[in-house]
Design a protein around this motif. Structure first.
Motif, short mmCIF file in Angstrom:
data_model
loop_
_atom_site.label_atom_id
_atom_site.label_comp_id
_atom_site.label_asym_id
_atom_site.label_seq_id
_atom_site.Cartn_x
_atom_site.Cartn_y
_atom_site.Cartn_z
N ARG A 43 0.86 -1.18 0.00
CA ARG A 43 0.00 0.00 0.00
C ARG A 43 0.90 1.23 0.00
N LEU A 44 0.91 1.95 -1.10
CA LEU A 44 1.88 3.02 -1.32
C LEU A 44 1.19 4.39 -1.31
N GLY A 45 1.80 5.35 -0.63
CA GLY A 45 1.27 6.71 -0.59
C GLY A 45 1.74 7.54 -1.76
N VAL A 46 0.85 8.39 -2.27
CA VAL A 46 1.15 9.29 -3.39
C VAL A 46 1.04 10.72 -2.88
N ALA A 68 6.72 14.31 -10.53
CA ALA A 68 8.17 14.07 -10.56
C ALA A 68 8.55 12.78 -9.84
N SER A 69 7.66 12.29 -8.95
CA SER A 69 7.98 11.07 -8.21
C SER A 69 7.57 9.80 -8.96
N LEU A 70 7.08 9.96 -10.19
CA LEU A 70 6.60 8.79 -10.93
C LEU A 70 7.69 7.74 -11.14
N GLN A 101 -7.24 10.19 -12.56
CA GLN A 101 -7.16 10.02 -14.01
C GLN A 101 -5.76 10.31 -14.53
N ARG A 102 -5.11 11.34 -13.98
CA ARG A 102 -3.75 11.66 -14.41
C ARG A 102 -2.78 10.56 -14.01
N LEU A 103 -2.92 10.02 -12.82
CA LEU A 103 -2.06 8.94 -12.35
C LEU A 103 -2.21 7.71 -13.25
N LYS A 104 -3.43 7.41 -13.62
CA LYS A 104 -3.66 6.26 -14.51
C LYS A 104 -3.01 6.49 -15.87
N ALA A 105 -3.12 7.71 -16.38
CA ALA A 105 -2.52 8.02 -17.68
C ALA A 105 -1.00 7.88 -17.64
#
Length: 684
Positions: free
Chosen positions: A124-127, A144-146, A176-180
């Motif tokens: 389980r990771l925090g964004v 930038a952390s992607l 939605q941006r994270l999925k993209a």
């Protein structure tokens, strides 16, 4: 569809795969059963279709529509055969899934069984991001952390990703941006967004639903791949729809993207059938009981409508999706009877399943079941099980009951078998009673609709215990869930949470939100190829009194541009439902709207089914020795398919058909009614 006139509905259960076949040319509806193949349910499905084609005389290339209820998602969760997943959530909220609701079901247990958590803490990771409760941005998404995030996903050997960010039901932009971003870097990695799967308030339930969906995506995609690979065999290329837990069907595309909607899909077919039968027989109040090989499912039809809830659960895991309201207990024909260390006779929830099945099946089973008890008492004909397709082993059955139940309790075989049925019927009656009493309903106002392969052997006894005076045995009860699926429609549920006071000042925001939901619903139906004339939109609202921690689902009809009068009608309807459910309502209290829902229905063509006339053979087959009220007696045995409308069958009696046997208890009388139903009534 006209060129390929055969429509097939399939309900894959734990023991048998049930089929209903409708021929659009003649209107004939035929039923078929075949053993389930747990290792790959699609094998049993295709086998059943092939057997039905040979039996009923149609070609596989004539099948235009296949409606498929499946337990693949349910079984994957129960057996924990799930993909390796990762949950991405707002930094600082990684433990919501494990904290859950602090509900302690075993209040006095020293070491209570912990709630299941499907994703471990290190997965389980925090964004870095944060939205406020109104959907505005407090902390922008840290793109930038992607690279670091992708490296963690790779190190964890991630097969699927669930994304549930704080307040994304109000603003899905960050999800939605994270999925993209993930999709661009790892296009083969499936990503489930809470804003797509369950865009509703309450973070824990939304997280749980999204995680379940994500973990099921690879499982269901693999099954659909196997199914599609077999669909071309022998010219069998139908249009396929899968049954959802809300009672409607969805396309393969929707099922692959949101497999959580398939949880509990099979049993919902029985509830659909109950709603249809309520209309055909003019019985608006039915309590429908489906007793198969593994479970006993109870659903309620009130005022001609099947009850639907907006949240259910599976193995104590909340699922925040609309589903047919149903109570399920582990009591079916295959439920195992045993005597515990304290000398107490128990039945279920352990089941013999499809393999090895009851001892009577002769497939290696050694533990007696409810089916074995019915056989030992003479209620089932060992030579006519499944219409004669399977011969049952009576000597092995009696020996197993004697060894496992009779000897430990010091009882003869007959008394032991009767004890198994008594315990079973008590459990069934308790499930029915609770399903009605929790809604403030009186069993005496309802008829009992009995179906499932094992239901007919217990229905009149359960009804007697409940004070219910009428039992309905529908046509082809052993495959009734498949019958309900046969007449289902495409259904998509679209919801948005927005807590608003139910006052005229909120109408502008309500209207705008409702307009957006209706537009999305219409677009989804168009994407599924539903013609405009076949589309239907229904609106419902989750409502509560201000300060309450729960909501009630209130139907609002096909409202498009609500005005003050329409809102006042909705509020009054809420008060009425609240009073019925909880015995009080405070019309002076402020009411809130929490979630708006649009149910998008795409009507599928439904050829009329022709009612088969009674078979031209004697209705009375003879008699059979049955153990009843402490003694062996000669009990008449009737052929259901040959029963004319004028015959009145006085209990005790047995009525047989190919895939079900019905016990008409002492004090009951049964007659044939419209739509091929058999109706038993208790004498005054």
């Amino acid at each position: 569809m006209i060129e390929r006139p055969i429509r097939i509905a399939v309900d894959i259960g734990g023991t048998f795969t049930d089929l209903q076949v409708l021929d659009g040319r003649s209107g004939a509806v035929q039923a078929w059963k075949t053993p389930t193949t747990p290792e790959d349910p699609s094998i049993g499905l295709l086998r059943g279709v092939t057997e039905a084609a040979a039996r009923f005389g149609f070609a596989l290339e004539e099948v235009g529509l296949l409606l498929h209820g499946t337990t693949i998602a349910t079984n994957a969760v129960l057996e924990r055969k799930l993909a390796r997943g990762v949950l991405l959530t707002t930094a600082g909220f990684e433990d919501v899934l494990e904290i859950n609701r602090h509900v302690r079901r075993e209040l006095y247990a020293v070491d209570p069984d912990p709630f299941p958590c499907l994703i471990e803490r290190d997965r389980r990771l925090g964004v870095a991001e944060r939205l406020r409760a109104d959907g505005s941005v407090e902390t922008p998404l840290d793109e930038a952390s992607l690279p670091t995030l992708l490296a963690r996903l790779d190190a964890l050997e991630t097969e699927t990703v669930a994304v549930c960010l704080l307040h994304s039901y109000r603003n899905p932009a960050h999800e939605q941006r994270l999925k993209a971003l993930i999709g661009a870097a790892r296009p083969e990695l499936p990503v489930s967004l809470s804003s797509e799967v369950s865009p509703e308030i309450r973070e824990y339930e939304r997280s749980s639903t999204t995680v379940l969906n994500a973990l099921l995506v690879p499982v269901v995609k693999a099954y659909l791949g196997r199914l599609e690979a077999r669909l071309g065999e022998g010219g069998f290329r139908p249009l396929v729809f899968l049954v959802q837990s809300n009672g409607g069907v969805c396309s393969l595309r929707t099922a692959a993207e949101q497999p959580a909607r398939l949880l509990l899909s099979g049993p919902s077919g029985g509830a659909l059938a109950a709603g249809r039968i309520a209309q055909l027989l003019a019985r608006p109040n039915l309590v429908a009981v489906d007793m198969g090989g593994t479970s006993f499912d109870v659903s309620v039809v009130q005022g001609g409508r099947v009850s639907v809830v907006t949240q259910g659960e599976i193995d104590r895991l909340p699922v925040r999706l609309p589903m047919v309201e149903m109570r399920t207990i582990g009591a079916g024909g295959g439920s195992i009877a045993s005597v515990d260390h304290g000398g107490r006779l128990t039945v279920g929830p352990r089941s013999a399943g499809a393999r090895p099945g009851p001892v009577a099946y002769g497939r290696g089973g050694t533990e007696p079941t409810v089916t074995d008890a019915n056989l030992a008492l003479g209620r089932i004909d060992p030579e006519y099980f499944l219409g004669g397709a399977m011969r049952l082993d009576m000597p092995a059955t009696r020996a197993a009951i004697a060894e496992k139940v009779g000897t430990p309790l010091g009882l003869a075989v007959e008394a032991a078998a009767q004890g198994v049925l008594t315990v079973t019927n008590a459990s069934l009656g308790a499930a029915v009673r609770l399903s009605l009493f929790e809604k403030g309903l009186d069993p005496r106002d309802f008829s009992l609709l009995s179906f499932g392969g094992a239901g007919g052997l217990h229905a009149t006894d359960v009804a007697t215990e409940m004070g219910i005076r009428e039992v309905i045995f529908p046509r082809e009860p052993g495959t009734l869930s498949a019958y309900g699926i046969l007449y289902s429609d495409l259904v998509q549920d679209i919801a948005r949470s927005r807590v608003l006071p139910a006052v005229p000042a909120s109408l502008g925001e309500i209207g705008a939100l409702l307009g957006a939901l209706r537009a999305e619903a219409d677009a989804r139906l168009a994407q599924d190829g539903v013609a405009a004339a076949a589309r239907l939109l229904e609106v419902a609202v989750d409502m509560r009194y201000h300060g309450q921690a729960f909501e009630l689902l209130v139907p609002w009809g096909d409202v498009a541009a609500p005005d003050a009068a329409a809102l006042a009608t909705l509020v009054q309807r809420f008060h009425t439902i609240h009073r019925q459910r909880f015995s009080y309502a405070d019309e002076a209290e402020a009411v809130e709207l929490v979630t708006l829902r649009v149910i998008a229905i795409g009507r599928l063509p439904k050829p009329d089914a022709a009612e088969a006339p009674p078979a031209a053979r004697p209705a009375l087959k003879g008699s059979r020795r049955v153990f009843e009220e402490g003694a062996w007696r000669d009990i008449p045995v009737w052929d259901r398919d040959a029963l004319p409308a004028e015959d009145r069958i006085i209990g005790p009696a047995i009525i047989e058909e190919a895939f079900a046997t019905h016990w008409i208890g002492r004090g009951w009388a049964a007659t044939r009614a419209e739509a091929g139903a058999l109706i038993a009534r208790r004498d005054a």
